[in-house]
Write a protein that holds these residues in place. Structure first.
Motif, PDB file in Angstrom:
ATOM      1  N   SER A   1       0.838  -1.201   0.000  1.00  0.00           N
ATOM      2  CA  SER A   1       0.000   0.000   0.000  1.00  0.00           C
ATOM      3  C   SER A   1       0.871   1.248   0.000  1.00  0.00           C
ATOM      4  CB  SER A   1      -0.907  -0.011   1.235  1.00  0.00           C
ATOM      5  OG  SER A   1      -1.683   1.155   1.304  1.00  0.00           O
ATOM      6  N   PHE A   2       0.426   2.254  -0.805  1.00  0.00           N
ATOM      7  CA  PHE A   2       1.133   3.540  -0.885  1.00  0.00           C
ATOM      8  C   PHE A   2       0.111   4.667  -0.950  1.00  0.00           C
ATOM      9  CE2 PHE A   2       2.533   7.080  -3.523  1.00  0.00           C
ATOM     10  CZ  PHE A   2       3.686   7.481  -2.860  1.00  0.00           C
ATOM     11  N   GLN A   3       0.326   5.719  -0.160  1.00  0.00           N
ATOM     12  CA  GLN A   3      -0.536   6.910  -0.190  1.00  0.00           C
ATOM     13  C   GLN A   3       0.314   8.170  -0.133  1.00  0.00           C
ATOM     14  OE1 GLN A   3      -1.324   4.624   2.545  1.00  0.00           O
ATOM     15  NE2 GLN A   3      -2.657   3.485   1.173  1.00  0.00           N
ATOM     16  N   ASN A   4      -0.163   9.198  -0.793  1.00  0.00           N
ATOM     17  CA  ASN A   4       0.435  10.526  -0.664  1.00  0.00           C
ATOM     18  C   ASN A   4      -0.682  11.567  -0.622  1.00  0.00           C
ATOM     19  OD1 ASN A   4       3.234  12.046  -0.893  1.00  0.00           O
ATOM     20  ND2 ASN A   4       1.731  13.239  -2.021  1.00  0.00           N
ATOM     21  N   SER A   5      -0.642  12.395   0.417  1.00  0.00           N
ATOM     22  CA  SER A   5      -1.658  13.431   0.614  1.00  0.00           C
ATOM     23  C   SER A   5      -0.977  14.789   0.681  1.00  0.00           C
ATOM     24  CB  SER A   5      -2.425  13.166   1.911  1.00  0.00           C
ATOM     25  OG  SER A   5      -3.281  14.239   2.214  1.00  0.00           O
ATOM     26  N   LEU A   6      -1.484  15.734  -0.107  1.00  0.00           N
ATOM     27  CA  LEU A   6      -0.935  17.091  -0.135  1.00  0.00           C
ATOM     28  C   LEU A   6      -2.064  18.088   0.035  1.00  0.00           C
ATOM     29  CD1 LEU A   6       1.256  19.275  -0.795  1.00  0.00           C
ATOM     30  CD2 LEU A   6       0.633  18.961  -3.213  1.00  0.00           C
ATOM     31  N   SER A   7      -1.845  19.063   0.918  1.00  0.00           N
ATOM     32  CA  SER A   7      -2.796  20.166   1.070  1.00  0.00           C
ATOM     33  C   SER A   7      -2.015  21.439   1.345  1.00  0.00           C
ATOM     34  CB  SER A   7      -3.761  19.890   2.218  1.00  0.00           C
ATOM     35  OG  SER A   7      -4.646  20.985   2.394  1.00  0.00           O
TER      36      SER A   7
ATOM     37  N   LYS B   1      -4.404  38.122  -1.727  1.00  0.00           N
ATOM     38  CA  LYS B   1      -5.099  39.348  -1.352  1.00  0.00           C
ATOM     39  C   LYS B   1      -5.919  39.073  -0.089  1.00  0.00           C
ATOM     40  CE  LYS B   1      -5.150  41.154  -6.079  1.00  0.00           C
ATOM     41  NZ  LYS B   1      -5.971  41.655  -7.211  1.00  0.00           N
ATOM     42  N   GLU B   2      -7.235  39.243  -0.144  1.00  0.00           N
ATOM     43  CA  GLU B   2      -8.066  38.975   1.024  1.00  0.00           C
ATOM     44  C   GLU B   2      -8.674  37.578   0.992  1.00  0.00           C
ATOM     45  OE1 GLU B   2      -8.265  41.077   3.518  1.00  0.00           O
ATOM     46  OE2 GLU B   2      -6.923  42.421   2.424  1.00  0.00           O
ATOM     47  N   LYS B   3      -8.187  36.762   0.061  1.00  0.00           N
ATOM     48  CA  LYS B   3      -8.773  35.432  -0.120  1.00  0.00           C
ATOM     49  C   LYS B   3      -7.773  34.356   0.282  1.00  0.00           C
ATOM     50  CE  LYS B   3     -11.180  37.301  -4.167  1.00  0.00           C
ATOM     51  NZ  LYS B   3     -10.461  38.595  -4.103  1.00  0.00           N
ATOM     52  N   LEU B   4      -8.297  33.142   0.468  1.00  0.00           N
ATOM     53  CA  LEU B   4      -7.472  31.984   0.778  1.00  0.00           C
ATOM     54  C   LEU B   4      -7.692  30.922  -0.285  1.00  0.00           C
ATOM     55  CD1 LEU B   4      -8.053  31.619   4.635  1.00  0.00           C
ATOM     56  CD2 LEU B   4      -6.127  32.704   3.471  1.00  0.00           C
ATOM     57  N   VAL B   5      -6.601  30.488  -0.934  1.00  0.00           N
ATOM     58  CA  VAL B   5      -6.669  29.478  -1.984  1.00  0.00           C
ATOM     59  C   VAL B   5      -6.163  28.159  -1.410  1.00  0.00           C
ATOM     60  CG1 VAL B   5      -5.905  28.791  -4.270  1.00  0.00           C
ATOM     61  CG2 VAL B   5      -6.300  31.214  -3.768  1.00  0.00           C
ATOM     62  N   ASN B   6      -7.003  27.122  -1.495  1.00  0.00           N
ATOM     63  CA  ASN B   6      -6.654  25.799  -0.970  1.00  0.00           C
ATOM     64  C   ASN B   6      -6.609  24.789  -2.112  1.00  0.00           C
ATOM     65  OD1 ASN B   6      -8.380  23.166   0.700  1.00  0.00           O
ATOM     66  ND2 ASN B   6      -6.210  23.573   0.834  1.00  0.00           N
ATOM     67  N   VAL B   7      -5.491  24.073  -2.222  1.00  0.00           N
ATOM     68  CA  VAL B   7      -5.322  23.012  -3.212  1.00  0.00           C
ATOM     69  C   VAL B   7      -5.007  21.716  -2.471  1.00  0.00           C
ATOM     70  CG1 VAL B   7      -4.000  22.177  -5.179  1.00  0.00           C
ATOM     71  CG2 VAL B   7      -4.519  24.616  -4.978  1.00  0.00           C
ATOM     72  N   MET B   8      -5.761  20.647  -2.789  1.00  0.00           N
ATOM     73  CA  MET B   8      -5.544  19.355  -2.137  1.00  0.00           C
ATOM     74  C   MET B   8      -5.420  18.252  -3.178  1.00  0.00           C
ATOM     75  SD  MET B   8      -7.833  19.287   1.371  1.00  0.00           S
ATOM     76  CE  MET B   8      -9.426  19.594   0.609  1.00  0.00           C
ATOM     77  N   SER B   9      -4.547  17.284  -2.868  1.00  0.00           N
ATOM     78  CA  SER B   9      -4.332  16.153  -3.762  1.00  0.00           C
ATOM     79  C   SER B   9      -4.099  14.898  -2.932  1.00  0.00           C
ATOM     80  CB  SER B   9      -3.126  16.415  -4.677  1.00  0.00           C
ATOM     81  OG  SER B   9      -2.807  15.256  -5.426  1.00  0.00           O
ATOM     82  N   TYR B  10      -4.740  13.808  -3.339  1.00  0.00           N
ATOM     83  CA  TYR B  10      -4.561  12.530  -2.635  1.00  0.00           C
ATOM     84  C   TYR B  10      -4.446  11.426  -3.666  1.00  0.00           C
ATOM     85  CZ  TYR B  10      -5.634   8.429   0.234  1.00  0.00           C
ATOM     86  OH  TYR B  10      -5.589   7.209   0.857  1.00  0.00           O
ATOM     87  N   ILE B  11      -3.414  10.589  -3.523  1.00  0.00           N
ATOM     88  CA  ILE B  11      -3.193   9.453  -4.418  1.00  0.00           C
ATOM     89  C   ILE B  11      -2.951   8.223  -3.564  1.00  0.00           C
ATOM     90  CG2 ILE B  11      -1.728   8.469  -6.213  1.00  0.00           C
ATOM     91  CD1 ILE B  11      -1.020  11.306  -7.060  1.00  0.00           C
ATOM     92  N   SER B  12      -3.658   7.131  -3.887  1.00  0.00           N
ATOM     93  CA  SER B  12      -3.516   5.893  -3.134  1.00  0.00           C
ATOM     94  C   SER B  12      -3.519   4.705  -4.088  1.00  0.00           C
ATOM     95  CB  SER B  12      -4.650   5.737  -2.114  1.00  0.00           C
ATOM     96  OG  SER B  12      -4.616   4.469  -1.497  1.00  0.00           O
ATOM     97  N   PHE B  13      -2.579   3.781  -3.861  1.00  0.00           N
ATOM     98  CA  PHE B  13      -2.549   2.538  -4.633  1.00  0.00           C
ATOM     99  C   PHE B  13      -2.342   1.380  -3.668  1.00  0.00           C
ATOM    100  CE2 PHE B  13      -0.236  -0.925  -6.689  1.00  0.00           C
ATOM    101  CZ  PHE B  13      -1.135  -1.251  -7.703  1.00  0.00           C
ATOM    102  N   GLN B  14      -3.158   0.338  -3.824  1.00  0.00           N
ATOM    103  CA  GLN B  14      -3.044  -0.836  -2.956  1.00  0.00           C
ATOM    104  C   GLN B  14      -3.226  -2.097  -3.774  1.00  0.00           C
ATOM    105  OE1 GLN B  14      -4.463  -0.457   1.025  1.00  0.00           O
ATOM    106  NE2 GLN B  14      -5.362  -2.508   1.052  1.00  0.00           N
TER     107      GLN B  14
END
Length: 902
Positions: free
Chosen positions: A429-435, A441-454
């Motif tokens: 099993s392998f997982q990688n999670s990124l956030s 400016k006055e905003k918040l930008v959120n980028v998320m990525s998740y990859i899993s192989f089993q």
């Protein structure tokens, strides 16, 4: 729904009185602000505080309260100042106070720390106020604190809910796997424990995105601490017993680490300490406990509802290491590395007598198991958690080499049969999670990525093949006999490769107390399932037939768009998500003529709201709705022997399963650290609709075939709970009472031996009442006591049964002479119905001598004094009842040396 309406009426009655807020400042004669002055609100003529506040460094205060009285008394107290009292109207107002100095010459000073203090959303507990002489670790003391529960694996519940973070000196070293620290951190190293209610772990989202969960921060006495706990023990029994625990720890300002090695064969579970017990916040990315896809299983012996130390026949080695460091000058960046290895062998045995109501038959089963666990896990975590940005990447690799064995003896309608079963199940099993969250400016930008192989490989061997002789419903023509040719063995092979990818991006807009977060994302999963069933003759395996093969590809692609709406003020908190999911699902197996698909837009909202009032009260409500469109588990069409007694398959003609679930819940909490009183009352209603139902066919011998039918069915449940706890300082006693009532109904389908189907409703009503208390009033004795009663009533057209249970645990410690402790433990577990009751009692005795100067304990412990070797239990299900007798650990004596590393 009538019960739900009644509950809401009761909840709304809490708000029947108007809420008032008084603000102002407190200054001295010179007009300078007075910090840390207490401002309390009391009803006239009553010596009872209904709300309070503490002035900040500017002398400002704000106090909110609810009462029916037209006027209230406002009292101000501060050191070196004369107390002041003023009667004010019960309405919003501003009240400023100037105190007169009142300096007092102090001849003698005695500092007495408050056992519980509250500042904002943080409640602090002084551990010294709750500990007993028998306590050694943080977990020992935490379970005595009002409002807090500790499970055997070290997981912590606050007001009945799991915490979301566990910090030590403000740092999250364990990333959710905090059981090791909780069970091994010496209590003497801890100054206090802080509970941070409504804790948002992502700093850039604080005051923008609220949280419903609490966190715990353990504050050590020293900012740099080298500590830890160790044990070494040996014992007399069959076989020779051992127990070794070594857990050194270091907590510094830039670095923290914990190394943990534990091994024993005396029935103590230690490998679960590596489990992730808290999962933080969704904006931190995705994490979870990695596990195998256990499709195939040998027959498993039953386990009693006892502490595992009573029945676990184990031989375990568990090694883990956790490291946290600041790799750069900025303290915002942290690097964490975690690794663990488990090697465990478990033996288990049980005997069961089952009675099947449909066929009016009885069958006996004796199962003996060997379970072998061999797994390794490594994790690398890189984070930045600051007010100006957030970044977190988690990489996890896991490898399993597990194997299970079973020897089964059955006596049923076909006579006596014996079977040997074995599974080999390696998994990678392998997982990688990124956030990451970036301010723009006055905003918040959120980028998320998740990859899993089993990748799961599983091979089940059953010997001899004649063990699989049983009847099962096939089609309208009648019964099919599953009797394979008389060969040495049969083999069920399975491999499933699972790929999962989740990507999303969102932008947060903040306006006053509101935060709006539109989000778009894409979730994709792909399962490739391959199975083959074959027979073994003269060391050669041969495929058995197409009915037992699968080559299924199951894909689920879900682009989605969502809007998050959050609100946070002094009294209100709102957290909500409104996603639209575009579900595109396919299941294809050309060899089995499986070609199914579904394309559907779903709306799956979730809302949580919380209102804080009168300083000590919190009222909350939540609701959600979601859809589930099945998975590989219920889409294959070729028979799979997931267990030697349970082949199953989905018809190729059935549609993809669709499940629609709705739930709503409310909770009212009271936390008053001024009088050490905590309590909560909650209610939840849920309803689930499905278009597919499992049809279980038991031929009367315990061999069950399950196929699936297209038929609308539903289940629903109502549950209500209440808990109240109080600490009595005068008696040094912490006590709590709890009660839970639940009613559930579910549609079920079964077929008897005459090919007659029964579609029926199974109703289950259950109640549980509990009492917990601990007392350290006497210098020569301390007591911990847990008691629970349970009742259940199950009704359907085949069964009308009532069951009851009684469970209590008493742990008493006597201190006849300084540094000497005598301990006695009594566990009592009873179960049965209105005709038969099975009583199971266990007694332990211990003696401990403490070498105070070196902080070393020498313990001699006698477990299971009565040498009870079996546990008996009676239970019922929808269409059967059973009596089970399970093997226990015999009487054993252990000598253990326990010590702190520093």
């Amino acid at each position: 729904m009538k019960k739900l309406s009644t509950f809401f009426v009761l909840l709304l009655s809490v708000f029947a009185f108007a809420q008032s807020t008084i603000t102002g400042t407190v200054s001295d004669e010179d007009g300078k602000p007075v910090p840390s002055a207490s401002v309390t609100v009391e009803e006239p003529g009553k010596d009872a505080i209904i709300a309070y506040s503490i002035t900040n460094s500017k002398g400002e205060y704000k106090v909110t309260f609810t009462t029916a009285e037209p006027n209230v008394d406002l009292k101000i107290k501060a050191f070196n100042q004369k107390p002041l009292q003023k009667s004010v109207k019960n309405q919003d107002s501003s009240q400023n106070f100037a105190l007169e100095s009142d300096a007092t010459e102090i001849k003698e000073v005695k500092i007495k720390t408050k056992m519980i203090t509250k500042r904002g959303d943080t409640i602090s507990y002084d551990l010294k106020a709750f500990e007993s002489k028998a306590d050694r670790t943080l977990a020992d003391v935490l379970k005595k604190i009002p409002g807090i529960d500790v499970n055997p694996d070290g997981s912590v519940l606050y007001q009945g809910e799991p915490i979301n973070k566990f910090y030590v000196n403000g740092k999250d070293l364990m990333e959710g796997g905090y059981g090791t620290i909780n069970n091994s951190l010496p209590k003497d190293a801890v100054q206090k424990v802080e509970v941070m209610e409504n804790h948002q772990p992502v700093k850039i989202l604080q005051d923008k995105v609220p949280s419903e969960n609490a966190a715990i921060n353990v504050k050590l006495k020293n900012s740099v601490t080298m500590t830890g706990r160790g044990e070494a023990g040996t014992g007399f029994g069959e076989p020779w017993l051992w127990n070794l625990k070594l857990t050194p720890m270091f907590f510094g300002q830039k670095n923290q680490w914990v190394i943990n090695y534990k091994t024993n064969n005396n029935g103590e579970t230690v490998e679960k300490e590596g489990n992730i017990l808290s999962f933080g916040n969704r904006y931190e990315g995705r994490r979870g406990n990695v596990s195998q896809n256990d499709w195939l299983n040998v027959e498993n012996a039953s386990t009693p509802n006892l502490p595992e130390k009573r029945y676990l026949m184990n031989n375990v080695h568990y090694l883990s290491a956790n490291l946290l460091t600041n790799p750069f000058k900025s303290k915002d960046w942290e690097l964490k590395a975690n690794a663990s290895y488990t090697n465990n062998a478990v033996s288990r045995e049980s005997y069961t007598e089952n009675t099947d109501f449909l066929s009016n038959t009885k069958y006996l089963t004796n199962i003996s198991n060997k379970f072998y666990t061999d797994k390794a896990k490594g994790e690398l975590i890189f984070t930045k958690n600051a007010k100006k940005g957030f970044f977190k990447n988690v990489t996890t690799f896991s490898q399993f080499w597990n194997a299970d064995r079973a020897d089964v003896n059955r006596n049923d309608i076909y006579g006596t049969r014996n079977g040997a079963e074995a599974i080999e199940s390696p998994t990678t099993s392998f997982q990688n999670s990124l956030s990451t969250i970036i301010p723009w400016k006055e905003k918040l930008v959120n980028v998320m990525s998740y990859i899993s192989f089993q990748d799961d490989h599983q091979t089940l061997d059953i010997s001899p093949s004649s063990y699989l002789k049983f009847k099962s419903y096939k089609d309208s023509l009648g019964f099919q006999h599953f009797l394979f040719e008389d060969t040495d063995a049969v083999r069920q092979k399975l491999r499933i490769k699972t790929l999962e990818i989740n990507h999303s991006a969102s932008v947060g807009f903040t306006a006053k107390n509101w935060t709006f977060t539109p989000e778009v994302g894409f979730n994709y999963s792909n399962d490739q399932l391959n199975t083959e069933f074959s027979t073994l003759t003269n060391s050669t395996f041969s495929p058995y037939g197409n009915d037992y093969n699968n080559n299924l590809k199951f894909t689920n692609a879900v682009p989605y768009a969502s809007l998050g709406i959050n609100f946070k003020s002094n009294s209100w908190m709102l957290y909500s998500q409104f996603p639209f999911n575009f579900n595109n699902i396919k299941a294809d197996d050309p060899e089995r003529n499986v070609a199914k698909s579904i394309n559907k837009l779903t709306f799956e909202p979730m809302v949580f709201a919380q209102y804080t009032f009168a300083s000590f009260w919190k009222a909350s409500a939540n609701a959600n709705m979601n859809y589930n469109f099945g998975s590989t588990n219920d889409s294959y069409a070729g028979y799979i022997f997931t267990s030697p007694t349970s082949p199953s398959a989905m018809s190729a003609d059935n549609p993809i399963p669709e499940t629609r679930s709705k739930s709503v819940g409310t909770k009212l909490e009271y936390r008053n650290p001024l009088n050490n009183l905590f309590g909560n009352i909650g209610y939840r209603y849920s309803k689930t609709n499905r278009n597919i139902i499992g049809n279980s066919i038991n031929d009367g011998s315990g061999f069950i075939l399950t196929n699936f039918r297209e038929l609308d069915n539903q289940s629903n449940s109502n549950s209500a709970s209440v808990e109240i706890g109080k600490y009595f300082p005068s008696f040094k006693t912490n006590a709590s009472l709890s009660f839970n009532n639940s009613v559930s109904k579910s549609d079920q389908l079964t077929t008897d031996l005459n090919n007659e189907e029964y579609f029926f409703v199974n109703k289950n009503t259950s109640q549980t009442a509990g009492l917990k208390f601990n007392n350290t009033y006497f210098s020569w004795m301390s007591i911990d006591y847990n008691l629970s009663f349970s009742w259940s009533h199950q009704v359907n057209q085949f069964n009308d049964s009532k069951n009851s249970g009684f469970n209590h645990n008493l742990s008493t410690y006597f201190y006849p002479v300084e540094n000497h402790t005598i301990g006695f433990t009594w566990d009592q577990i009873n179960s049965g119905n209105n005709l038969t009751t099975y009583n199971n009692a266990f007694y332990d005795l211990s003696y401990q001598y403490s070498w105070a100067k070196k902080k070393i304990d020498f313990e001699l412990k006698w477990m299971n004094i009565g040498n009870r070797k079996v546990f008996e239990r009676f239970a019922t299900s929808a269409i059967s009842e059973s009596y089970t007798r399970m093997e226990l650990r015999p009487s054993q004596v252990m000598f253990t040396v326990k010590f702190n590393f520093k």
